[in-house]
Enzyme design. Structure first.
Site, mmCIF file in Angstrom:
data_model
loop_
_atom_site.group_PDB
_atom_site.id
_atom_site.type_symbol
_atom_site.label_atom_id
_atom_site.label_comp_id
_atom_site.label_asym_id
_atom_site.label_seq_id
_atom_site.Cartn_x
_atom_site.Cartn_y
_atom_site.Cartn_z
ATOM 1 N N GLN A 112 4.698 -11.400 -5.881
ATOM 2 C CA GLN A 112 4.763 -10.516 -7.051
ATOM 3 C C GLN A 112 6.190 -10.464 -7.600
ATOM 4 O OE1 GLN A 112 4.534 -6.143 -7.013
ATOM 5 N NE2 GLN A 112 2.871 -6.276 -8.505
ATOM 6 N N TYR A 183 7.445 -0.590 -15.252
ATOM 7 C CA TYR A 183 8.591 -1.457 -14.964
ATOM 8 C C TYR A 183 8.892 -2.323 -16.194
ATOM 9 C CZ TYR A 183 8.057 -0.003 -10.077
ATOM 10 O OH TYR A 183 7.982 0.737 -8.921
ATOM 11 N N ARG A 231 -0.304 -8.091 -13.289
ATOM 12 C CA ARG A 231 -0.741 -6.719 -13.010
ATOM 13 C C ARG A 231 -0.360 -5.861 -14.213
ATOM 14 N NH1 ARG A 231 -0.275 -2.659 -7.774
ATOM 15 N NH2 ARG A 231 -2.523 -2.366 -7.846
ATOM 16 N N GLY A 334 -4.515 -1.208 -1.666
ATOM 17 C CA GLY A 334 -3.186 -1.214 -1.070
ATOM 18 C C GLY A 334 -3.197 -0.475 0.248
ATOM 19 N N CYS A 358 -7.602 5.347 4.773
ATOM 20 C CA CYS A 358 -6.445 6.033 4.186
ATOM 21 C C CYS A 358 -6.922 7.346 3.592
ATOM 22 C CB CYS A 358 -5.842 5.155 3.088
ATOM 23 S SG CYS A 358 -4.831 6.082 1.919
ATOM 24 N N CYS A 364 3.314 7.289 3.102
ATOM 25 C CA CYS A 364 3.837 5.919 2.979
ATOM 26 C C CYS A 364 4.799 5.826 1.802
ATOM 27 C CB CYS A 364 2.684 4.930 2.804
ATOM 28 S SG CYS A 364 1.449 5.430 1.597
ATOM 29 N N GLU A 427 -9.467 20.736 24.852
ATOM 30 C CA GLU A 427 -9.270 21.356 23.539
ATOM 31 C C GLU A 427 -9.832 22.775 23.616
ATOM 32 O OE1 GLU A 427 -7.929 21.049 20.511
ATOM 33 O OE2 GLU A 427 -9.040 22.841 19.916
ATOM 34 N N LYS A 445 -9.725 17.936 -0.394
ATOM 35 C CA LYS A 445 -9.085 17.526 0.853
ATOM 36 C C LYS A 445 -10.070 16.925 1.866
ATOM 37 C CE LYS A 445 -5.293 18.229 2.027
ATOM 38 N NZ LYS A 445 -4.692 19.438 2.567
HETATM 39 C C1 LIG Z 1 4.226 2.703 -0.491
HETATM 40 C C2 LIG Z 1 3.673 1.997 -1.688
HETATM 41 C C3 LIG Z 1 4.390 0.968 -2.281
HETATM 42 C C4 LIG Z 1 3.853 0.290 -3.378
HETATM 43 N N1 LIG Z 1 4.528 -0.775 -3.894
HETATM 44 C C5 LIG Z 1 3.972 -1.496 -4.908
HETATM 45 C C6 LIG Z 1 4.576 -2.701 -5.358
HETATM 46 O O1 LIG Z 1 5.561 -3.174 -4.791
HETATM 47 N N2 LIG Z 1 4.007 -3.331 -6.421
HETATM 48 C C7 LIG Z 1 2.857 -2.878 -7.018
HETATM 49 O O2 LIG Z 1 2.366 -3.495 -7.954
HETATM 50 N N3 LIG Z 1 2.241 -1.763 -6.558
HETATM 51 C C8 LIG Z 1 2.759 -1.075 -5.519
HETATM 52 N N4 LIG Z 1 2.095 0.008 -5.021
HETATM 53 C C9 LIG Z 1 0.787 0.391 -5.601
HETATM 54 C C10 LIG Z 1 -0.370 -0.207 -4.790
HETATM 55 O O3 LIG Z 1 -0.428 -1.600 -4.904
HETATM 56 C C11 LIG Z 1 -1.710 0.384 -5.260
HETATM 57 O O4 LIG Z 1 -1.908 0.030 -6.587
HETATM 58 C C12 LIG Z 1 -1.774 1.894 -5.145
HETATM 59 O O5 LIG Z 1 -1.314 2.310 -3.884
HETATM 60 C C13 LIG Z 1 -3.190 2.438 -5.369
HETATM 61 O O6 LIG Z 1 -4.131 1.733 -4.627
HETATM 62 P P1 LIG Z 1 -4.585 2.153 -3.136
HETATM 63 O O7 LIG Z 1 -5.071 3.557 -3.196
HETATM 64 O O8 LIG Z 1 -5.637 1.169 -2.767
HETATM 65 O O9 LIG Z 1 -3.359 2.045 -2.301
HETATM 66 C C14 LIG Z 1 2.606 0.682 -3.918
HETATM 67 C C15 LIG Z 1 1.899 1.709 -3.301
HETATM 68 C C16 LIG Z 1 2.411 2.357 -2.192
HETATM 69 C C17 LIG Z 1 1.603 3.425 -1.530
HETATM 70 S S1 SF4 Z 2 0.466 7.234 4.810
HETATM 71 FE FE1 SF4 Z 2 -1.255 8.452 4.057
HETATM 72 S S2 SF4 Z 2 -1.524 7.694 1.963
HETATM 73 FE FE2 SF4 Z 2 -0.261 6.194 2.980
HETATM 74 S S3 SF4 Z 2 -1.700 4.684 3.739
HETATM 75 FE FE3 SF4 Z 2 -1.374 6.111 5.388
HETATM 76 S S4 SF4 Z 2 -3.002 7.641 5.176
HETATM 77 FE FE4 SF4 Z 2 -2.871 6.510 3.253
#
Ligand SMILES: Cc1cc2nc3c(=O)[nH]c(=O)nc-3n(C[C@H](O)[C@H](O)[C@H](O)COP(=O)(O)O)c2cc1C
Ligand code: SF4
Length: 662
Positions: A112, A183, A231, A334, A358, A364, A427, A445
């Site tokens: 990327q 970006y 993207r 992700g 997740c 994260c 427990e 939640k």
């Molecule tokens: C810690 C973190 C770092 C990320 N870094 C990038 C990145 O470098 N480039 C990008 O396009 N998206 C990045 N994302 C976005 C993820 O690719 C993804 O689109 C987003 O987390 C939502 O999808 P998910 O719920 O499946 O994680 C990042 C997300 C997280 C949580």
């Molecule tokens: S830290 Fe939390 S939001 Fe991130 S991947 Fe793990 S469970 Fe998901």
């Protein structure tokens, strides 16, 4: 398609079938979207740690791994302090080594390519200022930014093309241009941030020129068969900050996608948002799954090339449905891969119930502000080279006792069992989960309940004997005679010694969440941490009149992650629930909560005062054992109150490393 279709299991799923994009055949439909890690070596090469992190996901069945953001320009192109780079030819060989390893598993790899533009980090820019198409400041970061000259824009086009050439030389199966999330490329595409009057701005064609020249240049240098993904933020979601119609709308996003197809792009990865609408990029826990589907659909309907898009996809059945519905060609996720690097293998083998989902806690993302990636639910995330997937079985024939079934206790118990010990976990209540149990109850939640479900079955599989409703005294622990003792007794609410705090109308937020407290009609919530905010939202939803959330500090939820705070505070503001800062609780009377501000004494009539002032470690058992000379390892909140992430990490480390005492 019906839900039944998506319930297809294991190898019969569309999810498990290969997919071809031009010259590239991906072994299954799963994609790990880019996730910045801060794990690269300081010279911009993957190094041991990032490679181990990638390999874990490649071995775990990920079909296509898209790298994190890769730096293409060294002057103002840094997106993270410890970031991959393809700015120099010396970067090629180390990346090639990592990609060869990834390829040995069958997983494919896209690089990327990224420039942050005005969303950059000023101290990492050569002259302390970020660059952008038109000098529009990002309102959330307020980072200083300056407009790029036309010559500089042309230079940046070249930087992207050279980085793509290096990616190809390193053996990448293609590149992804990061044109999303506000970006640089996105800033050129957006009418909100691109106000240029040269050929890189003006009308739609002008705004498309930057990315078009990059794509055409990559084609020339890397050849017609080299896959290119872009993207995009198919909507910048400006309506979520009260600016509908501003920036890239869904209609504009679909138009951008159509043009990208015309200029020869092979794959569109759909995302949304910018830093100003950040919770629409990486969504907090209370965002509904599949919320982005209509936006993905708009892009899907606009193009005939393959499309993928994240939409909080957490389970194979959900992913399968998206494929069966023709919404996407590939399933983009992700964080699912952070929480469970084995997601792909488990989906292929039909072991869906074993997937660690997740929960959307954002730990994260928050971690990147100060260091490497973590995952609250996967303590090995980012530490793959330090801890192998399974520990050595060095505790065969030994016994272990874990007191307390919160996340830290469960994690420690599982690790001890994996080391071969006979483990009993006690427990005090009727179910494991600790603070996570009440934490599941506020609106949105529910994903926290997955954590408990998952630990229940993991403990079963590991052979841990769980004794519910069992209170352990120091005598009982000593009498148990275990070789290893772990104390995970959690935390108890903190209640300040103020007049009226013992009145029956004062209740703990945690008891409200548990359903153990009687709450009157008019409620005052004291303390604006996440627990206070979420309890206020729950009570409002249940029809109570929440008069306000009162915070002593001068900001709401000091110390909590802003994106999480906003995800609940925005709901409270919409419900017209005042969030009062600078209000210190002085006293509670039978019909009032009394606060002091810098200027005055404020009397707030109410029926119930809900305190969410914080928790303190429940360290009594640990201290008693220490006094009696019984060796025990304290973990989790019993050592210091923190988030699920810290609890799980401390349980994991204790479980992996606890030694048998003499
Ligand atoms: C810690 C973190 C770092 C990320 N870094 C990038 C990145 O470098 N480039 C990008 O396009 N998206 C990045 N994302 C976005 C993820 O690719 C993804 O689109 C987003 O987390 C939502 O999808 P998910 O719920 O499946 O994680 C990042 C997300 C997280 C949580
Ligand atoms: S830290 Fe939390 S939001 Fe991130 S991947 Fe793990 S469970 Fe998901």
């Amino acid at each position: 398609m019906t839900n039944d279709t998506a319930q297809v299991h294991g190898a019969n799923r569309l999810l498990t079938t290969p997919f071809t994009i031009g010259s590239l055949t991906i072994p299954n439909r799963t994609v790990m979207t880019p996730v910045g890690t801060n794990l690269a070596d300081p010279d911009g090469t993957p190094g041991k740690r990032l490679t181990a992190y990638w390999m874990e996901r490649a071995r775990g069945g990920c079909g296509l791994l898209v790298s994190e953001i890769i730096r293409v320009n060294e002057v103002h192109g840094a997106g993270l302090p410890r970031q991959l780079a393809l700015t120099r030819d010396e970067h090629v060989a180390p990346l090639r080594e990592a990609i060869e390893q990834i390829h040995s598993t069958g997983t494919k790899f896209l690089a990327q390519l990224h420039h942050p533009g005005s969303e950059g980090i000023p101290p990492l820019c050569a002259d302390g200022v970020t660059v952008s198409p038109s000098g529009v400041v990002v309102r959330t970061t307020k980072a200083p930014t300056r407009e790029l000259t036309t010559d500089e824009v042309e230079g940046l086009v070249g930087d992207f093309i050279q980085a793509a050439r290096r990616a190809k030389e390193a053996g990448a199966d293609g590149v992804e241009i990061h044109g999303a999330h506000g970006y640089l490329v996105c800033q050129f595409l957006s009418p909100y941030t691109n106000r240029r009057t040269d050929r890189y701005g003006g009308d739609f064609d002008g705004r498309m020129r930057f990315v078009t020249e990059i794509i055409e240049g990559i084609r020339k240098v890397c050849g017609p068969d080299f896959p290119i993904s872009v993207r995009i933020s198919a909507s910048e979601m400006m309506e979520t900050i009260g600016e509908p119609g501003v920036g890239i709308t869904v209609e504009e996003g679909a138009r951008i996608a159509r043009r990208l197809e015309e200029v020869g792009v092979d794959l569109i990865s759909v995302s949304t948002g910018t830093y100003e609408t950040g919770t629409t990029i990486i969504e907090p826990i209370n965002t509904p799954r599949n919320w982005r589907d209509p936006i993905i659909r708009a892009v899907r309907d606009a193009v005939s090339i393959p499309v993928m898009g994240t939409s909080i996809t957490r389970m194979p059945s959900q992913a399968e449905q998206m494929l069966q519905d023709g919404l996407v060609d590939l399933v983009a996720m992700g964080r699912s891969w952070l929480a469970d690097p084995q997601w792909g293998v488990k989906a292929i083998e039909g072991r869906d119930d074993q997937i660690v989902r997740c929960m959307g806690c954002m730990a994260c993302f928050q971690a990147l502000g100060s260091g490497p990636i973590i995952c609250a639910l996967n303590p090995r995330c980012g530490h793959e080279s330090e801890f192998p997937p399974l520990p050595a079985r060095d505790l065969e024939g030994r016994s272990a006792l874990v007191v307390g079934g919160g996340p830290s206790g469960c994690e420690a118990a599982e690790q001890l069992a994996l080391r071969g010990a006979d483990v009993v976990l006690t427990e005090a209540t009727d179910r494991i989960g600790g603070q996570v149990r009440p934490g599941c109850n506020p609106p949105g939640k529910e994903p926290m309940s997955w954590v408990i479900d998952n630990y229940e079955q993991r403990l079963r599989r590991a052979g841990v004997e769980v004794r519910l409703g069992t209170v352990m005294t120091a005598d009982a622990v000593r009498g148990f005679g275990a070789d290893v003792v772990v104390v995970a007794t959690g935390a108890v609410p903190f209640r300040p010694a103020l007049p009226g705090m013992n009145l029956p109308q004062v209740v703990e937020a945690i008891d409200v969440l548990r359903g153990d407290a009687e709450v009157g009609r008019r409620v005052v919530v004291v303390g604006s941490g996440m627990t206070g905010l979420e309890t206020a939202e729950l009570l409002h939803q249940r029809g109570h009149e929440v008069i306000g959330v009162y915070e002593m500090a001068d900001t709401i939820a000091p110390g909590a992650f802003r994106q999480n705070v906003e995800s609940v505070a925005s709901h409270l503001r919409a419900a017209k629930i005042p969030l009062q800062t600078g209000h210190k609780l002085l006293e509670v009377t039978p019909d009032q909560a009394i606060f002091g501000t810098a200027q005055e004494r404020v009397e707030v009539p109410c029926d119930t005062v809900v305190t969410a002032i914080g928790m303190r470690p429940n360290a009594a058992l640990g201290q008693e054992l220490a006094t009696e000379g019984v060796e025990a390892v304290p973990v989790g909140d019993a050592t210091g109150v923190a988030r699920v992430a810290e609890a799980v990490a401390s349980g994991f480390r204790a479980g992996r490393t606890a030694a048998v005492h003499a």
